[in-house]
Each structure stands twice: as structure tokens, then as C-alpha cells.
Design an enzyme around this catalytic site. Structure first.
Site, short mmCIF file in Angstrom:
data_model
loop_
_atom_site.label_atom_id
_atom_site.label_comp_id
_atom_site.label_asym_id
_atom_site.label_seq_id
_atom_site.Cartn_x
_atom_site.Cartn_y
_atom_site.Cartn_z
N ARG A 122 -19.89 -23.06 37.89
CA ARG A 122 -19.63 -21.73 38.48
C ARG A 122 -19.18 -20.69 37.47
O ARG A 122 -18.55 -19.69 37.81
CB ARG A 122 -18.60 -21.82 39.62
CG ARG A 122 -19.07 -22.69 40.76
CD ARG A 122 -18.32 -22.39 42.04
NE ARG A 122 -18.74 -23.29 43.08
CZ ARG A 122 -18.20 -24.48 43.28
NH1 ARG A 122 -17.21 -24.89 42.52
NH2 ARG A 122 -18.65 -25.25 44.23
N GLU A 186 -34.83 1.29 20.38
CA GLU A 186 -33.74 1.38 21.38
C GLU A 186 -32.63 2.30 20.87
O GLU A 186 -31.96 2.97 21.65
CB GLU A 186 -33.16 -0.01 21.70
CG GLU A 186 -34.11 -0.94 22.45
CD GLU A 186 -34.22 -0.64 23.96
OE1 GLU A 186 -33.54 0.27 24.48
OE2 GLU A 186 -35.03 -1.34 24.62
N LYS A 228 -23.59 2.25 24.82
CA LYS A 228 -23.92 1.30 25.88
C LYS A 228 -22.64 0.87 26.61
O LYS A 228 -22.63 0.73 27.83
CB LYS A 228 -24.66 0.07 25.32
CG LYS A 228 -24.97 -0.92 26.44
CD LYS A 228 -26.27 -1.62 26.36
CE LYS A 228 -26.51 -2.41 27.66
NZ LYS A 228 -27.53 -3.39 27.57
N HIS A 250 -38.76 2.78 29.76
CA HIS A 250 -38.96 1.37 30.07
C HIS A 250 -39.96 1.11 31.21
O HIS A 250 -40.56 0.05 31.25
CB HIS A 250 -37.62 0.69 30.39
CG HIS A 250 -36.82 0.37 29.15
ND1 HIS A 250 -36.47 1.33 28.22
CD2 HIS A 250 -36.32 -0.80 28.67
CE1 HIS A 250 -35.77 0.77 27.24
NE2 HIS A 250 -35.67 -0.53 27.49
N HIS A 267 -41.07 -5.65 22.32
CA HIS A 267 -40.43 -4.82 23.34
C HIS A 267 -40.19 -3.39 22.84
O HIS A 267 -40.57 -2.42 23.49
CB HIS A 267 -39.11 -5.47 23.77
CG HIS A 267 -38.35 -4.67 24.77
ND1 HIS A 267 -38.79 -4.46 26.05
CD2 HIS A 267 -37.18 -3.99 24.66
CE1 HIS A 267 -37.93 -3.70 26.70
NE2 HIS A 267 -36.94 -3.40 25.88
N1 GLY Z 1 -31.09 -3.14 28.87
C1 GLY Z 1 -30.66 -2.33 29.96
C2 GLY Z 1 -29.31 -2.71 30.48
O1 GLY Z 1 -28.63 -3.50 29.89
O2 GLY Z 1 -28.93 -2.22 31.52
#
Ligand code: GLY
Length: 363
Positions: A122, A186, A228, A250, A267
Site C-alpha cells: 500500500r 521541455e 514545475k 503535448h 518524446h
Molecule cells: N509531465 C506533466 C506533469 O507532470 O503533469
């Protein structure tokens, strides 16, 4: 010099440690997130034996019991069969709920090992050690883990955040050129969607970036991870629409990969073409200044990334693939389009003829 980026997710927060030739120091820092640690199960890409040995050695010196599992390179390893073999091996190695999975490799190993960690007993803790530029700036950060079904990429998966990410740019020196450039696509994407200063910095530093200057790479990776991390902290499970901005280019790109059966383009290469198509469409619709689209195209080309499909792809097959994209809602095509450098919007329900024109313009 080591830098770190924090991913803020309350009790699931973690650090990304970034350096060059600082394996030992940064492994120490990463392991602080796992104390106490008595057992580690290393899942590693078959080409990364030396990194695996170094990490295994460092762990043994610290008294950590280790076992390892070698994964064949390539997308084929993200399968139910590989996952099942890993679960069995983990059980045989007496992996328990206090053990730590360490993923050493690119996106395939990170996604597969992360999903094994997410599902074993889990869910157990895991450390990401991404070794491709693409994995460093994208897949190792944000907790998306999973495997493919024969007919659908990433069809099975879970959000499962790592407890730490360890990035050492020294591994990028030997990365094949196409894979390196694939990661750069990216990074350009982050500039277009969120950060015009990053975009300009890349424009001004193409030569050191392509020469893989470690300081330039550290800076690019750090900024990409910060961007990110901000997105993921604000929309971890892609529910508010914010995380969806990471999908700029994308929907076109995934369709290019799918109709070329994942064999022709890496990619990031498909994403570079996808960004060219999406950016052109935005400019055609008057959403994005044409000169910004030209700057994007010129930068991608200077980074030796493709900006058109050669030979041309079948437009209708590509449109059909785009319409099955996971990001669409209720069958309506949903595209992320730029409105100025550093800003994008989600645009729904575009006329299919407009999308066809964008495909035909670059294939
Ligand atoms: N590669 C897109 C994301 O991590 O949301």
C-alpha cells in the site's frame, strides 16, 4: 555547489538536490528524508551500473542492507509483466513498509519504480535519481508514476510523491545527443508557459547549453524544477486545470508519437513539433503575437530540435489520435495555447479545421 528546490505539499513535501559530481554529499542530504533507513531496494536502468554500484556502496557503508533489480532500457519495461516481476523481487528481498525504493534511470525507470513503490504494501517511500535531462526536469518531479497497457501509454498509474530527488548533472555528459536535446524541449516549454526570463536566458546561452556546460545545466535544471514545483504545489492531482498547462504542445506531440508508433521521435522531439503547431495555431487565431511564435521556432531550431514532421504524417490519423488524448474532457479537444511569452490558456472546442491547418502547416 549544491542547490536545492523545495516541492511544497504539506506532509508530502520534499527536496530536489542538484549538483555536479557531488554524489556522496547529495546522497547524504537526500537520505536525511528517510531516517531511519535500514533497507533499500534499488531499481536501475541496465546502462547505469556504475551509478548503481556507487550508491549501493555508499548505502552499505552506512549500514543499510541493499538489494537491486536491473531493468532493461526502453518503454517496453513499463509493462504489467515488469511490474509484477519487481513486486516478486521486492518480496523475495524482504522489502517491508520501512524500506526505501531507489529509482536510478530515466523516465521509464522512474515511472515504473515509483509505481512499484506506490503499490507495494500500500505504498512505501522512494528516492528518485533521474539520469536523463528529460527525467530531471519533468518526470522525476511531481509524483506521476505508472505503466503502459499495450494499447495505451501511462494508462495505469498513481500519484505517489518521492521523499527526495537526487540530480547530478555529471551523468548528462554521456547522454546521447538526441536524448539531451529532447530534454531541452521541455525546458523551452517552461519558458514559454511560465517564464520569459528563462526563455531569453536560453536564447542567449545556446552555445554553452549545447556544450553541456555544467553551470548552465544546473541553472536550467534548477529553474525548471522550481517552475514545475510551483505548479505541482498548487495543483498536485491536476484537478484545478493549473497542472494542465504543463501539457503545452503535448496534445499534438502525443499524437505524433502515437501515430509514428513511438518509433520515430523521442518524446521531446515530438513536443518540439507539437509546440510549433500549437504556437502557430495560437498566432493564427490572433491569441499570440506572430513574432513570439517565430522566436520559439527559431530557438527550437537553434537547439537542433525538429519543428515539422518529415515525412509528413497522415493528418486525419493525427487528428483522431488527438481526440483520444486523456486531457480532453467529454470528447472536446482541449489545447493549451500561449497568449504571451510566459503565459498560456486552456482553449476548448477549437474548430477541427483550424487544428487540421496547424497539422498540415508542419507536416
Ligand atoms: N509531465 C506533466 C506533469 O507532470 O503533469
Amino acid at each position: 555547489m549544491t542547490t536545492s528546490v523545495q516541492v511544497d505539499l504539506q506532509e508530502r513535501s520534499y527536496s530536489i538536490w542538484i549538483g555536479t559530481d557531488q554524489w556522496n554529499e547529495n546522497l547524504n542530504r537526500s537520505l536525511e528524508a528517510f531516517q531511519p533507513i535500514q533497507h533499500a531496494f534499488l531499481i536501475w536502468d541496465e546502462h547505469l551500473s556504475s551509478i548503481r554500484s556507487a550508491i549501493e556502496h555508499s548505502l552499505s557503508v552506512r549500514g543499510v542492507r541493499t538489494q537491486d533489480y536491473r531493468v532493461s532500457s526502453g518503454e517496453g519495461s513499463k509493462s504489467v509483466a515488469s511490474l509484477s516481476a519487481i513486486w516478486e523481487a521486492m518480496l523475495t528481498a524482504r522489502t517491508d513498509r520501512k524500506s526505501v525504493v531507489i529509482a536510478i534511470g530515466g523516465g521509464v525507470v522512474g515511472d515504473l519504480a515509483g509505481f512499484a513503490a506506490a503499490t507495494y504494501m500500500r505504498g512505501i517511500r522512494f528516492l528518485q535519481v533521474p539520469t536523463t535531462l528529460l527525467a530531471m526536469v519533468d518526470s522525476s518531479v511531481g509524483g506521476k508514476t505508472g505503466i503502459n497497457l499495450p494499447q495505451s501509454k501511462n494508462a495505469i498509474g498513481a500519484f505517489w510523491q518521492p521523499h527526495a530527488v537526487l540530480i547530478d548533472t555529471s551523468v548528462l555528459k554521456s547522454l546521447p545527443d538526441r536524448e539531451f536535446r529532447s530534454g531541452l524541449a521541455e525546458i523551452v516549454k517552461y519558458g514559454v508557459i511560465l517564464d520569459p526570463i528563462l526563455f531569453e536566458w536560453i536564447e542567449q546561452n545556446v552555445a554553452p547549453i549545447l556544450a553541456r556546460d555544467s553551470k548552465s545545466l544546473e541553472r536550467l535544471i534548477q529553474r525548471s524544477c522550481e517552475l514545475k514545483a510551483q505548479v505541482v504545489s498548487n495543483d498536485e492531482r491536476e484537478t484545478t486545470g493549473l497542472r494542465a498547462i504543463l501539457n503545452y504542445g503535448h496534445t499534438f506531440g502525443h499524437a505524433i508519437e502515437a501515430i509514428t508508433t513511438y518509433g520515430k521521435y523521442l518524446h521531446g522531439e515530438a513536443i518540439a513539433i507539437g509546440m510549433t503547431m500549437a504556437g502557430w495555431l495560437a498566432a493564427e487565431k490572433g491569441l499570440w503575437p506572430k513574432d513570439s511564435w517565430q522566436r520559439q521556432t527559431s530557438l527550437l531550431e537553434r537547439l537542433n530540435l525538429p519543428t515539422r514532421c518529415e515525412p509528413a504524417v497522415d493528418c486525419e490519423a493525427m487528428l483522431a489520435a488527438m481526440q483520444t488524448d486523456k486531457k480532453n474532457e467529454h470528447g472536446v479537444l482541449n489545447l493549451i495555447l500561449p497568449t504571451r511569452l510566459g503565459e498560456v490558456h486552456s482553449v476548448k472546442g477549437l474548430a477541427l479545421d483550424d487544428v487540421r491547418r496547424a497539422i498540415r502547416a508542419f507536416s
